[in-house]
Scaffold this motif. Structure first.
Motif, PDB file in Angstrom:
ATOM      1  N   GLU A   2       4.776   4.677  -3.630  1.00  0.00           N
ATOM      2  CA  GLU A   2       5.229   3.628  -4.556  1.00  0.00           C
ATOM      3  C   GLU A   2       6.705   3.350  -4.309  1.00  0.00           C
ATOM      4  O   GLU A   2       7.453   4.236  -3.903  1.00  0.00           O
ATOM      5  CB  GLU A   2       5.050   4.066  -6.013  1.00  0.00           C
ATOM      6  N   LEU A  23       3.430  -0.974  -3.799  1.00  0.00           N
ATOM      7  CA  LEU A  23       2.812   0.177  -3.142  1.00  0.00           C
ATOM      8  C   LEU A  23       3.201   0.110  -1.667  1.00  0.00           C
ATOM      9  O   LEU A  23       3.552  -0.959  -1.156  1.00  0.00           O
ATOM     10  CB  LEU A  23       1.293   0.140  -3.306  1.00  0.00           C
ATOM     11  N   ALA A  62       2.063   8.743  -4.041  1.00  0.00           N
ATOM     12  CA  ALA A  62       2.469   7.910  -5.166  1.00  0.00           C
ATOM     13  C   ALA A  62       2.795   8.782  -6.371  1.00  0.00           C
ATOM     14  O   ALA A  62       2.252   9.872  -6.533  1.00  0.00           O
ATOM     15  CB  ALA A  62       1.369   6.908  -5.511  1.00  0.00           C
TER      16      ALA A  62
END
Length: 564
Positions: free
Chosen positions: A161, A187, A223
């Motif tokens: 991210e 992303l 992430a």
């Protein structure tokens, strides 16, 4: 040159090269990066984002000298590496060590043991892992070989991210206000957002393949707060390993991967080489919360003899499940089976049942930004974990320092109720703030049942255990019914996946088993970092065994100091 001297020279050269190969230097510093039309300084290792790949053979021991040349504290965690008897180098801040402060160094001793395939490393202090992370490639030690066909090439693939703001500001703001953190702006695939985002046409990951070749993708979801779907247009993937351990080959048109998880996948380059194919990742998200609903795109193209080029906007797009498709997400998760059978401990020493919940804490004059002016929190068995701030738990345990933690983490929830009911009494939403650990005798076989609840907001939770891999013997929706007698009759005790991170489904539960044969202090937490920050954590202390090889190793001489 004599024959014996020549042999001595070759042996010395081998040992020298072997020594060099097993030592790494990680220099942590802030470096400017430009993405999404703006530039900001991010924390990096060796100025790389994502960070460098470490390559080892099964059973190696490596030394990583972390030099903190940034302006904030740092620690490193070797995710999926069990570190037998060596919690000193496990890394979570104020759990197993005090942080490496700016201008200081610490030499991590990373002991590989049963890990077979891809694992990873990342920072483990506050939210520094957002940009401080990288893969670890584990190879079989000769003469062992892979249980699947060897690929022609290997491809590291890190999903992540990106925030346009400084991540430190995002963290500080939601801690101060009591609300949820701002969602990410993009992303990324290997640090690249892809051409769907502003100013990112040239910031797109591009994988060039050769027709007829096989590519081994080594993937991690790095992430911070998102479970992800991933697929490559017109190409199926054969998943051959998960969380560092071999699985029965699983052919998939898409995969689901939670933060902290790693997957090894074989990609056959068997499509029309004159076409361009896109890979894509986007969120799987349940519950009523804001999330980054954008899509990151990468390009897969074939190396053709005529070197034909194709426009970045004229390829085939993959089909991904809808963002809240729980059946698709867990349809993938539950198909993963261990390559080996009959390794699960059948007899257990103890069963621990813990709830995991989102909670609320009241604020003066309802002045916070959580629901109804409250402060958002999270808990396990209604205890919202408070991380120590002066002395780490491992040091307190090893040196018998009192007042740092308690040992009363409950074996069962303090109150039994319909954990997954649609409407819950408000008094259940308030947790107790404490630093409680669970002490386990060496050698015990532990079954841990983790029950999700619908308090405040029902969500999925990827739970990660340090120091161990575990067998995921059961996954279900609704309430785990402990009154139904021995649940082994509806467990998978034949070939369950052997993992270190497993996602508890929304309004559901998982059951895991592991043998407590690794003495030390080991962290367990949700790998959605906002939940970890809110307190969805616990610490297991596994006591020493009787034999010398069943006891914690002595602390290293250069362990970062703690300050009262």
């Amino acid at each position: 040159m004599s024959h014996s001297f020549f042999h001595f020279f070759l042996i010395s050269l081998f040992l020298y090269k072997n020594c060099i190969a097993h030592r790494y230097t990680f220099t942590v510093r802030d470096v400017p990066y430009t993405k999404l039309c703006s530039t900001k300084a991010i924390l990096t290792v060796n100025s790389q984002f994502p960070g460098p790949v470490i390559k080892v053979h099964k059973g190696d021991t490596i030394y990583v000298n972390v030099r903190n040349r940034a302006s904030e504290n740092i620690t490193m965690h070797w995710h999926g590496v069990e570190q037998p008897r060596n919690p000193w180098s496990d890394g979570p801040e104020y759990i197993t060590q005090c942080p490496i402060r700016p201008g200081s160094n610490f030499m991590y001793k990373v002991i590989f043991s049963i890990e077979d395939t891809t694992v990873w490393w990342h920072a483990h202090s506050l939210w520094t892992r957002a940009t401080v992370h990288g893969l670890i490639f584990v190879y079989p030690r000769p003469p062992e070989s892979l249980p699947f066909p060897k690929a022609d090439h290997e491809v590291p693939l890190v999903l992540g991210e990106w925030w346009k703001r400084d991540v430190r500001e995002v963290l500080e703001e939601f801690i101060r206000t009591g609300g949820a953190p701002n969602v990410s702006d993009a992303l990324t695939i290997n640090g690249h957002p892809g051409f769907l985002y502003p100013c990112s046409k040239s910031d797109t990951f591009h994988l060039k393949v050769e027709k007829g070749k096989t590519y081994r993708i080594r993937m991690v979801n790095a992430a911070m707060n998102l479970i992800l779907f991933f697929a490559i247009a017109n190409h199926s993937l054969t998943v051959v390993a998960a969380d560092g351990h071999y699985i029965k080959p699983l052919k998939a048109t898409y995969i689901t991967i939670s933060p902290g998880e790693t997957l090894d996948m074989l990609l056959q380059a068997d499509q029309n080489p004159k076409r361009t194919y896109y890979m894509a990742a986007r969120a799987y998200q349940t519950g009523n919360i804001d999330f980054d609903n954008t899509t990151t795109i990468g390009i897969l193209s074939y190396i053709s003899s005529c070197n034909a080029t194709t426009s970045s906007f004229s390829g085939y797009y993959p089909t991904l499940p809808f963002y809240n498709d729980t059946s698709a997400a867990f349809g993938f998760f539950t198909k993963i089976k261990s390559l080996y059978s009959g390794q699960v401990p059948v007899q257990i020493s103890r069963r621990i049942l813990t709830t995991i919940s989102i909670n609320l804490r009241m604020c003066p004059q309802n002045s916070c930004e959580g629901p109804n002016g409250s402060r958002l929190a999270a808990s396990m068995n209604n205890i919202s974990f408070v991380t120590p701030s002066h002395v780490d738990i491992l040091k307190a345990y090893y040196y018998h320092i009192k007042g740092v933690y308690g040992t009363r983490f409950p074996e069962f929830p303090p109150l039994f109720f319909n954990f997954t009911a649609e409407n819950q009494p408000l008094f259940l939403e308030t947790p107790r703030l404490a630093t409680e650990v669970k002490v386990i005798e060496f050698g015990q076989v532990v079954e841990l049942v983790i029950q999700g609840t619908s308090l405040v907001n029902a969500l999925d939770h990827p739970m990660h255990l340090h120091g161990f891999s575990f067998f995921v013997v059961g996954v279900g929706f609704g309430n785990f019914n402990i009154s139904e007698g021995e649940p082994s009759s509806w467990y998978n005790l034949e070939d369950p996946p052997y993992k270190n991170t497993m996602t508890v489904p929304i309004n559901g539960w998982i059951a895991i088993r592991f043998q407590a044969n690794n003495p030390g202090v080991w962290f367990m937490h949700c790998h959605l970092d906002r939940h970890q920050t809110w307190g969805m954590n616990v610490v297991f202390i596994v006591k020493n065994g009787r034999e010398p090889n069943q006891q914690i190793l002595p602390p290293p001489h250069d362990l970062p100091p703690c300050y009262e």
